[in-house]
Write a protein that holds these residues in place. Structure first.
Motif, PDB file in Angstrom:
ATOM      1  N   ARG A   1      -2.566  16.905 -18.891  1.00 44.78           N
ATOM      2  CA  ARG A   1      -1.131  16.614 -18.768  1.00 44.78           C
ATOM      3  C   ARG A   1      -0.818  15.986 -17.415  1.00 44.78           C
ATOM      4  NH1 ARG A   1      -1.078  21.305 -21.554  1.00 44.78           N
ATOM      5  NH2 ARG A   1      -0.804  22.598 -19.704  1.00 44.78           N
ATOM      6  N   ARG A   2      -1.442  16.484 -16.385  1.00 43.23           N
ATOM      7  CA  ARG A   2      -1.175  16.013 -15.025  1.00 43.23           C
ATOM      8  C   ARG A   2      -1.641  14.576 -14.797  1.00 43.23           C
ATOM      9  NH1 ARG A   2      -3.303  19.280  -9.730  1.00 43.23           N
ATOM     10  NH2 ARG A   2      -3.042  17.621  -8.195  1.00 43.23           N
ATOM     11  N   PHE A   3      -2.811  14.217 -15.323  1.00 43.91           N
ATOM     12  CA  PHE A   3      -3.371  12.922 -15.029  1.00 43.91           C
ATOM     13  C   PHE A   3      -3.110  11.851 -16.085  1.00 43.91           C
ATOM     14  CE2 PHE A   3      -5.501  15.624 -12.052  1.00 43.91           C
ATOM     15  CZ  PHE A   3      -5.588  14.831 -10.909  1.00 43.91           C
ATOM     16  N   VAL A   4      -3.058  12.218 -17.342  1.00 43.75           N
ATOM     17  CA  VAL A   4      -2.818  11.200 -18.372  1.00 43.75           C
ATOM     18  C   VAL A   4      -1.695  11.547 -19.327  1.00 43.75           C
ATOM     19  CG1 VAL A   4      -5.137  10.208 -18.268  1.00 43.75           C
ATOM     20  CG2 VAL A   4      -4.662  12.063 -19.860  1.00 43.75           C
ATOM     21  N   GLY A   5      -1.320  12.797 -19.415  1.00 41.41           N
ATOM     22  CA  GLY A   5      -0.274  13.197 -20.356  1.00 41.41           C
ATOM     23  C   GLY A   5       1.065  12.532 -20.100  1.00 41.41           C
TER      24      GLY A   5
ATOM     25  N   MET B   1       0.841  -1.181   0.000  1.00 37.42           N
ATOM     26  CA  MET B   1       0.000   0.000   0.000  1.00 37.42           C
ATOM     27  C   MET B   1       0.883   1.240   0.000  1.00 37.42           C
ATOM     28  SD  MET B   1      -3.108   0.671  -0.100  1.00 37.42           S
ATOM     29  CE  MET B   1      -4.586   1.267   0.547  1.00 37.42           C
ATOM     30  N   THR B   2       0.546   2.184  -0.839  1.00 38.18           N
ATOM     31  CA  THR B   2       1.339   3.397  -0.964  1.00 38.18           C
ATOM     32  C   THR B   2       0.883   4.482   0.005  1.00 38.18           C
ATOM     33  OG1 THR B   2       2.137   5.050  -2.519  1.00 38.18           O
ATOM     34  CG2 THR B   2      -0.134   4.323  -2.800  1.00 38.18           C
ATOM     35  N   ASP B   3       1.816   5.332   0.373  1.00 39.61           N
ATOM     36  CA  ASP B   3       1.502   6.519   1.175  1.00 39.61           C
ATOM     37  C   ASP B   3       1.203   7.697   0.269  1.00 39.61           C
ATOM     38  OD1 ASP B   3       1.928   5.192   3.577  1.00 39.61           O
ATOM     39  OD2 ASP B   3       4.048   5.742   3.639  1.00 39.61           O
ATOM     40  N   HIS B   4       1.316   7.491  -1.037  1.00 34.96           N
ATOM     41  CA  HIS B   4       1.207   8.577  -2.009  1.00 34.96           C
ATOM     42  C   HIS B   4      -0.144   8.589  -2.705  1.00 34.96           C
ATOM     43  CE1 HIS B   4       5.380   9.949  -1.671  1.00 34.96           C
ATOM     44  NE2 HIS B   4       5.602   8.696  -1.353  1.00 34.96           N
ATOM     45  N   GLY B   5      -1.206   8.603  -1.913  1.00 35.32           N
ATOM     46  CA  GLY B   5      -2.560   8.687  -2.444  1.00 35.32           C
ATOM     47  C   GLY B   5      -3.018  10.133  -2.498  1.00 35.32           C
TER      48      GLY B   5
ATOM     49  N   ALA C   1      -0.730  12.725  -0.388  1.00 37.51           N
ATOM     50  CA  ALA C   1      -0.707  12.552   1.070  1.00 37.51           C
ATOM     51  C   ALA C   1       0.698  12.258   1.577  1.00 37.51           C
ATOM     52  CB  ALA C   1      -1.648  11.425   1.479  1.00 37.51           C
ATOM     53  N   GLY C   2       1.553  11.731   0.725  1.00 30.74           N
ATOM     54  CA  GLY C   2       2.901  11.359   1.153  1.00 30.74           C
ATOM     55  C   GLY C   2       3.923  12.469   1.070  1.00 30.74           C
ATOM     56  N   CYS C   3       3.788  13.339   0.058  1.00 26.25           N
ATOM     57  CA  CYS C   3       4.835  14.348  -0.144  1.00 26.25           C
ATOM     58  C   CYS C   3       4.290  15.745  -0.431  1.00 26.25           C
ATOM     59  CB  CYS C   3       5.764  13.910  -1.276  1.00 26.25           C
ATOM     60  SG  CYS C   3       4.972  13.787  -2.895  1.00 26.25           S
ATOM     61  N   SER C   4       2.984  15.904  -0.461  1.00 25.61           N
ATOM     62  CA  SER C   4       2.298  17.185  -0.681  1.00 25.61           C
ATOM     63  C   SER C   4       2.476  17.776  -2.082  1.00 25.61           C
ATOM     64  CB  SER C   4       2.727  18.224   0.367  1.00 25.61           C
ATOM     65  OG  SER C   4       2.391  17.770   1.658  1.00 25.61           O
ATOM     66  N   ALA C   5       3.025  17.019  -3.008  1.00 29.28           N
ATOM     67  CA  ALA C   5       3.142  17.473  -4.392  1.00 29.28           C
ATOM     68  C   ALA C   5       1.790  17.295  -5.082  1.00 29.28           C
ATOM     69  CB  ALA C   5       4.211  16.658  -5.120  1.00 29.28           C
ATOM     70  N   PRO C   6       1.579  17.958  -6.211  1.00 30.30           N
ATOM     71  CA  PRO C   6       0.346  17.697  -6.961  1.00 30.30           C
ATOM     72  C   PRO C   6       0.260  16.211  -7.307  1.00 30.30           C
ATOM     73  CG  PRO C   6       1.438  19.640  -7.820  1.00 30.30           C
ATOM     74  CD  PRO C   6       2.389  19.000  -6.839  1.00 30.30           C
ATOM     75  N   TRP C   7      -0.920  15.632  -7.083  1.00 33.28           N
ATOM     76  CA  TRP C   7      -1.098  14.197  -7.325  1.00 33.28           C
ATOM     77  C   TRP C   7      -1.538  13.959  -8.755  1.00 33.28           C
ATOM     78  CZ3 TRP C   7      -4.352  10.366  -8.818  1.00 33.28           C
ATOM     79  CH2 TRP C   7      -3.998   9.081  -8.435  1.00 33.28           C
ATOM     80  N   PRO C   8      -1.023  12.963  -9.441  1.00 36.33           N
ATOM     81  CA  PRO C   8      -0.076  11.952  -8.984  1.00 36.33           C
ATOM     82  C   PRO C   8       1.355  12.484  -8.982  1.00 36.33           C
ATOM     83  CG  PRO C   8      -0.655  11.504 -11.268  1.00 36.33           C
ATOM     84  CD  PRO C   8      -1.474  12.684 -10.818  1.00 36.33           C
ATOM     85  N   CYS C   9       2.016  12.327  -7.864  1.00 34.16           N
ATOM     86  CA  CYS C   9       3.393  12.780  -7.709  1.00 34.16           C
ATOM     87  C   CYS C   9       4.333  11.840  -8.462  1.00 34.16           C
ATOM     88  CB  CYS C   9       3.761  12.840  -6.231  1.00 34.16           C
ATOM     89  SG  CYS C   9       3.793  11.217  -5.421  1.00 34.16           S
ATOM     90  N   ALA C  10       5.589  12.197  -8.528  1.00 37.11           N
ATOM     91  CA  ALA C  10       6.569  11.382  -9.246  1.00 37.11           C
ATOM     92  C   ALA C  10       6.663   9.971  -8.668  1.00 37.11           C
ATOM     93  CB  ALA C  10       7.933  12.063  -9.211  1.00 37.11           C
TER      94      ALA C  10
END
Length: 72
Positions: A65-69, A1-5, A14-23
């Motif tokens: 771009r953010r979600f599928v690009g 399970m990821t912390d990056h949801g 939730a894991g790094c506060s970057a725009p989701w999905p993060c790297a």
């Protein structure tokens, strides 16, 4: 399970506060869906639809771009 949801409705990680999905989550998703890239595109497309409802102020191209690009 990821912390990056995603944290909704802000769509921040939730894991790094970057725009989701993060790297990190992108790498995880590519690994998880390595055998089924079309399923990953559909999965992320569903997030694009949800995010566009939460962030109606954001330009459609930016959300695409953010979600599928990044899958291209």
């Amino acid at each position: 399970m990821t912390d990056h949801g995603p944290v909704l409705p802000l769509w921040l990680c939730a894991g790094c506060s970057a725009p989701w999905p993060c790297a990190t989550r992108r790498r995880e998703l590519l690994t998880e869906y390595a055998a089924s890239p079309v399923a990953l595109v559909l999965y992320m497309g569903s997030y694009l639809v949800a995010a566009s409802q939460d962030m109606s102020w954001a330009p459609a191209g930016t959300l695409h771009r953010r979600f599928v690009g990044w899958l291209a």
